[in-house]
Write an enzyme that holds these catalytic residues in place. Structure first.
Site, PDB file in Angstrom:
ATOM      1  CG  ASP A   1      -1.823  -1.164   1.302  1.00 10.91           C
ATOM      2  OD1 ASP A   1      -2.152  -1.700   0.235  1.00 10.91           O
ATOM      3  OD2 ASP A   1      -2.200  -1.557   2.420  1.00 10.91           O
TER       4      ASP A   1
HETATM    5  N1  URA Z   1      -1.082  -6.110   3.778  1.00  3.39           N
HETATM    6  C1  URA Z   1      -1.632  -4.874   3.798  1.00  3.39           C
HETATM    7  O1  URA Z   1      -2.688  -4.667   4.386  1.00  3.39           O
HETATM    8  N2  URA Z   1      -0.994  -3.889   3.175  1.00  3.39           N
HETATM    9  C2  URA Z   1       0.205  -4.040   2.552  1.00  3.39           C
HETATM   10  O2  URA Z   1       0.758  -3.077   2.018  1.00  3.39           O
HETATM   11  C3  URA Z   1       0.771  -5.331   2.548  1.00  3.39           C
HETATM   12  C4  URA Z   1       0.098  -6.349   3.160  1.00  3.39           C
END
Ligand code: URA
Length: 242
Positions: free
Chosen positions: A114
């Site tokens: 993310d």
């Molecule tokens: N899980 C998440 O919620 N976000 C990420 O960036 C990676 C794994």
């Protein structure tokens, strides 16, 4: 132009090597060589047709040291505020953090982090490797350092390991390992890679992710001297395969 002579296996003319590495259009690569801007193994080379091994060739191109990699696999220490999408919207894309030749080669992130997640991200232009690393068959474990909003209870940790149901699939997802490093620091090891998986798993047990950092993929951790925003070659994909 006379046909180029047959070259030994794994060798290519220097202009072709530069082109394949991402140093620009063929003409630009030829221009770099003719303008004395390319040295190979410490020697200036001004013949675009001079043949060299195409892989792991030690060059300096217009002042930039470069070891050729026919297939690129790199690790990036992703800072917050960058998107893994190839067509980023609100935030700049992670590819902006790579050297220009790699940007030209169109490396793709292996899975996604993310925008606000930091840490270890792999990028490659090797389609077969990308497939292998993202295939559910390969189950490469990934370790996440999770800062949670409320102290985790023993019950919440147990639920993460026994399996929680997320909103898009009735099959429970479970952590391979879940350990409390401190009251608000949970370390999770996952082998799947569902959308927002860590955030959704933690929410499913009644807590909330405040910050998320990926510290390990397979055997690979972030080297101490790789600062956020920096990238480095991975010489042997075996370190990130199960
Ligand atoms: N899980 C998440 O919620 N976000 C990420 O960036 C990676 C794994």
């Amino acid at each position: 132009m006379p046909p180029r002579p047959r070259l030994p296996a794994g060798h290519q003319p220097l202009d072709q090597i530069l082109f394949a590495q991402g140093f620009g259009a063929r003409r630009e690569c030829e221009g770099l060589i003719l303008n004395d801007l390319v040295s190979v193994q410490g020697q200036l080379v001004n013949d675009p047709d001079a043949a060299f091994p195409e892989d792991r060739l030690d060059m300096v191109v217009d002042g930039q040291p470069w070891v050729t990699h026919v297939k690129a696999l790199v690790m990036l220490n992703k800072p917050a505020g960058y998107e893994c999408s190839l067509k980023p919207g609100a935030w700049p894309g992670v590819h902006n953090l790579l050297a220009l030749p790699l940007r030209r080669r169109g490396l793709q992130p292996v899975g996604r982090l993310d925008q606000d997640t930091t840490g270890l991200l792999l990028m490659t232009d090797d389609g077969a490797l990308l497939h292998k690393l993202t295939s559910p068959k390969h189950n490469v474990p990934k370790v996440y350092e999770v800062t949670v909003k409320h102290p985790m209870t023993e019950q919440q940790v147990q639920s993460l390991m026994s399996g929680v149901v997320l909103d898009d699939d009735p099959t429970p997802v479970l952590a391979e390992k879940a350990e409390m490093v401190s009251e608000l620091h949970l370390r999770l090891s996952l082998t799947q890679g569902k959308y927002h998986q860590v955030k959704r798993m933690v929410a499913a047990v009644g807590n909330r992710v405040e910050a998320l950092h990926r510290s390990q993929i397979g055997q690979l951790t972030i080297p101490d001297d790789l600062a956020p925003g920096q990238w480095r070659w991975i010489e042997d994909p075996a370190v990130v395969l199960p």
